[in-house]
Structure formats: C-alpha cells, structure tokens
Design a protein around this motif. Structure first.
Motif, short mmCIF file in Angstrom:
data_model
loop_
_atom_site.label_atom_id
_atom_site.label_comp_id
_atom_site.label_asym_id
_atom_site.label_seq_id
_atom_site.Cartn_x
_atom_site.Cartn_y
_atom_site.Cartn_z
N LEU A 93 0.84 -1.20 0.00
CA LEU A 93 0.00 0.00 0.00
C LEU A 93 0.87 1.25 0.00
O LEU A 93 0.57 2.22 -0.70
N MET A 94 1.95 1.23 0.76
CA MET A 94 2.85 2.38 0.79
C MET A 94 3.46 2.64 -0.59
O MET A 94 3.60 3.79 -1.01
N ARG A 95 3.82 1.57 -1.28
CA ARG A 95 4.37 1.75 -2.63
C ARG A 95 3.30 2.27 -3.58
O ARG A 95 3.58 3.08 -4.47
N PHE A 96 2.06 1.81 -3.39
CA PHE A 96 0.95 2.30 -4.19
C PHE A 96 0.75 3.80 -3.98
O PHE A 96 0.50 4.56 -4.93
N LYS A 97 0.89 4.25 -2.74
CA LYS A 97 0.70 5.67 -2.43
C LYS A 97 1.69 6.56 -3.19
O LYS A 97 1.38 7.71 -3.50
N LYS A 98 2.85 6.03 -3.48
CA LYS A 98 3.87 6.80 -4.19
C LYS A 98 3.48 7.08 -5.64
O LYS A 98 4.14 7.87 -6.31
N THR A 99 2.42 6.41 -6.11
CA THR A 99 1.99 6.63 -7.50
C THR A 99 0.79 7.59 -7.58
O THR A 99 0.15 7.70 -8.61
N ARG A 100 0.52 8.28 -6.49
CA ARG A 100 -0.62 9.20 -6.45
C ARG A 100 -0.58 10.20 -7.61
O ARG A 100 -1.62 10.52 -8.20
N TYR A 101 0.60 10.70 -7.93
CA TYR A 101 0.73 11.72 -8.97
C TYR A 101 0.20 11.24 -10.32
O TYR A 101 -0.29 12.06 -11.13
N ILE A 102 0.25 9.95 -10.56
CA ILE A 102 -0.26 9.41 -11.83
C ILE A 102 -1.78 9.54 -11.87
O ILE A 102 -2.38 9.96 -12.88
N PHE A 103 -2.44 9.19 -10.76
CA PHE A 103 -3.90 9.32 -10.68
C PHE A 103 -4.31 10.78 -10.84
O PHE A 103 -5.30 11.09 -11.52
N GLU A 104 -3.56 11.68 -10.21
CA GLU A 104 -3.88 13.10 -10.31
C GLU A 104 -3.70 13.61 -11.74
O GLU A 104 -4.52 14.38 -12.26
N LYS A 105 -2.63 13.17 -12.38
CA LYS A 105 -2.34 13.63 -13.74
C LYS A 105 -3.45 13.23 -14.71
O LYS A 105 -3.79 14.01 -15.62
N TRP A 106 -4.03 12.05 -14.52
CA TRP A 106 -5.02 11.55 -15.46
C TRP A 106 -6.47 11.72 -14.99
O TRP A 106 -7.39 11.20 -15.60
N GLY A 107 -6.66 12.46 -13.88
CA GLY A 107 -8.01 12.78 -13.44
C GLY A 107 -8.69 11.69 -12.63
O GLY A 107 -9.93 11.63 -12.60
N TYR A 108 -7.91 10.86 -11.96
CA TYR A 108 -8.48 9.76 -11.16
C TYR A 108 -8.14 9.91 -9.68
O TYR A 108 -7.97 8.93 -8.97
N GLU A 109 -8.06 11.15 -9.22
CA GLU A 109 -7.67 11.41 -7.83
C GLU A 109 -8.69 10.84 -6.85
O GLU A 109 -8.33 10.29 -5.80
N ASN A 110 -9.99 10.95 -7.16
CA ASN A 110 -11.02 10.41 -6.27
C ASN A 110 -10.90 8.89 -6.14
O ASN A 110 -11.08 8.33 -5.05
N LEU A 111 -10.58 8.23 -7.24
CA LEU A 111 -10.38 6.78 -7.21
C LEU A 111 -9.21 6.45 -6.29
O LEU A 111 -9.31 5.54 -5.45
N TYR A 112 -8.14 7.18 -6.43
CA TYR A 112 -6.95 6.95 -5.59
C TYR A 112 -7.30 7.06 -4.11
O TYR A 112 -6.97 6.18 -3.31
N HIS A 113 -7.96 8.15 -3.74
CA HIS A 113 -8.29 8.37 -2.33
C HIS A 113 -9.23 7.29 -1.79
O HIS A 113 -9.06 6.84 -0.65
N ASP A 114 -10.19 6.89 -2.59
CA ASP A 114 -11.14 5.86 -2.14
C ASP A 114 -10.41 4.53 -1.90
O ASP A 114 -10.63 3.86 -0.88
N ILE A 115 -9.53 4.18 -2.82
CA ILE A 115 -8.79 2.93 -2.66
C ILE A 115 -7.92 2.97 -1.41
O ILE A 115 -7.93 2.04 -0.59
N VAL A 116 -7.17 4.05 -1.23
CA VAL A 116 -6.23 4.16 -0.11
C VAL A 116 -6.97 4.17 1.22
O VAL A 116 -6.62 3.43 2.16
#
Length: 322
Positions: free
Chosen positions: A153-176
């Motif tokens: 999960l910690m390694r997944f968190k490091k990819t947050r910028y990718i979700f933000e760049k492509w407009g999937y920030e809400n998906l990222y936060h929900d998953i985390v």
C-alpha cells in the motif's frame, strides 16, 4: 540496426557458452541445447536428450529450504528439484545459485475455466494434507501477509501523482482510505497465534497459487515453483486463491462460497481479507514497471471498473456478516 542485433546475439552466445562450461564443470551436466523460458528460467536438453528446467537464484537459502522440504514430503503431485549428475543439490558461482528440475510438457491451467478452478483447489488441498508435520532445520522467516500488504500500500501511495495527472484522484483516495480501514480490521484477527501454531506443527503453505503454478499433464495437475514456501497457516493460500478466483466468478460472494475453501468458522475473516486489494496493487505496480506510460488511460479505466466491483463485493460481505 543490424550491428546492434549482431552485438546482442554475440552477447547471448557468450553467455550461453559460459553457462554450458559452468554447468559441466560444477555439475557434470553436459548440454546440447538451452532455451530461455523467462528471466532466470531455462529449458535445457542434456547429452542424453533429457529435458530439464534450469533455474537461477540470487539467494541460496531459498534453495536449501526447498531441498529440505522436498526430502520430507511425499507427494507425487509436486515437481521438486533433482540433483545434478555429480550429486550436488545445487551449484553456485559468485553471483547465483542454480538448480535443475524435471520438465513436464504440460499446460498451465486457467482460472477462467470452472473445471480448472476446481482442479487447482483439489490439488492445493492435497498438498496441504501432505505439507503438515514437516520440520526442517532453518526455515525462512517471512513477515505476516498483512505487513507485506501494508508495505505494498505504501508503494501504491507513491503513485498518487499518476492518478492526479489523469483525473483519477477520487479513485486513488477511495482505494487508499478503504484499504487502510480494512487492513487495520484484518490485522486484529489472531494471526500471530496461527503463525505460532503453524511453526510448532510444521504446517506449510505454497505461497504463490497463481494459475501458472498449476501444470496439467495427461489429465493430472502438478504444483510447481515453491520459491515462496513458508511455515504459515494454510488459510494464507486460500486467501490468495480466493482473490484470484473472484474476477472469474464476477465477484459473486455466493458463487465463491460454493468452493468451500475454508471452514465456516473462518469464513468471516477470510472474506474480509479477500476484499483487501493487495492483488490490485501488485498488478498496478507490475504494469508501471513494464508498460508505463503506455496505455495508462486504458489501465486506469479498467482499474476503476475493478474497484467498483470490489466495493460491491464488500457491500455483499458486510450484509452477509451482519
């Protein structure tokens, strides 16, 4: 371009020449042919036209543990190591350890197929029956799965910028956020007691029940690749198997329960643990290591669909467990 191809071929030829020489010198294994199957795994043919699997390891303790285990377990449905012609169980150089194993010209099963899912479960159960009361001198100590999943999960968190760049920030936060909640919940189950029980009673798990580790040959299914072999409660394997089955049973709880992987008393923690998307993190990180930035938009769309199905699965679980 032609020069580059020739250079690559020359490097490959030099590598295999050194490998031929090394195997003969250290293992008295004389080869006629070598074919790369995947990184560190080779199909080889010896001077007697016998085909074998040659595998390269970075750590010798993984090999030693498997050899000790194979010597004590009597299960014809597993593919274990063979000694080299000179009797050595493994050979090594400065950088790696090498083993050989029988080659079976079979096919990997597919979890898309109902019959294959049933056969994999049956083969795993047979293995678990045999992999009990097996004691070795120096078993490899591994972290509990929920510790490894937290690290993932910690390694997944490091990819947050990718979700933000492509407009999937809400998906990222929900998953985390959802994953963190259920990791804390699952960690409260008495896993430490179960691990201690497994260690005291010599209870082992395979550790990697991916479909490609079940090989079908002449209507029989074999279990291969014991690199993640560990002393652990056997529910570990069924958690992983359940996660791998879920996409192929359309995330249907009732269908999954028909396989009866665990006793009824274990159903609650098994289902709650299945929900945690450790497999989703694994595949995402694997995708990024090999394909990024190719097809990133398509992958994120697929990831969002997977997450929606997983959340529905969680809703069904919570309704069932009330």
């Amino acid at each position: 371009m032609i020069l580059a191809v020739n250079r690559n071929k020359q490097r490959d030829d030099n590598y295999f020449y050194r490998l031929y020489s090394f195997l003969y010198k250290e293992g008295n294994l004389e080869l006629k042919h070598v074919q790369t199957i995947k990184k560190n795994v080779f199909l080889i043919e010896d001077r007697d036209n016998k085909k074998l699997i040659l595998k390269k390891y970075q750590k010798g303790d993984i090999v030693k543990q498997q050899w000790e285990f194979f010597k004590q377990i009597h299960d014809r449905g597993i593919i274990s190591f063979l000694p080299f012609p000179n009797g050595k169980e493994m050979i090594h150089d400065k950088h790696a350890y090498w083993t050989i194993a029988p080659y079976i010209n079979g096919e990997s099963i597919s979890y898309r197929n109902e019959a294959d899912r049933i056969e994999a479960l049956h083969r795993l159960r047979l293995f678990h029956q045999k992999a009990t009361s097996v004691y070795i001198d120096h078993p490899i100590k591994r972290d509990p799965f929920y510790v490894r999943w937290s690290q993932r999960l910690m390694r997944f968190k490091k990819t947050r910028y990718i979700f933000e760049k492509w407009g999937y920030e809400n998906l990222y936060h929900d998953i985390v956020q959802t994953t963190a909640i259920y990791l804390r919940l699952v960690a409260k189950f008495p896993w430490d007691q179960d691990i201690d029980h497994a260690i005291r009673n010599g209870i082992w798990v395979h550790g990697d029940v991916a479909s490609h580790n079940f090989l079908k040959y002449r209507e029989k299914v074999y279990l291969i690749d014991f690199d993640l072999l560990a002393l652990n409660p056997q529910i570990y394997d069924y958690i992983q198997l359940g996660q791998r089955f879920l996409p192929h049973v359309n995330w249907n709880v009732d269908k999954l329960l028909t396989y009866k992987m665990v006793p009824e008393s274990e159903t609650r923690r098994w289902l709650l643990t299945l929900f945690i998307p450790s497999d989703m993190f694994r595949e995402w990180l694997h995708f990024l290591s090999r394909n990024y930035p190719n097809n990133i938009q398509h992958y994120l769309q697929s990831l969002e669909k997977q997450w929606i199905k997983r959340k529905r699965f969680l809703e069904e679980i919570n309704l069932m467990l009330k």
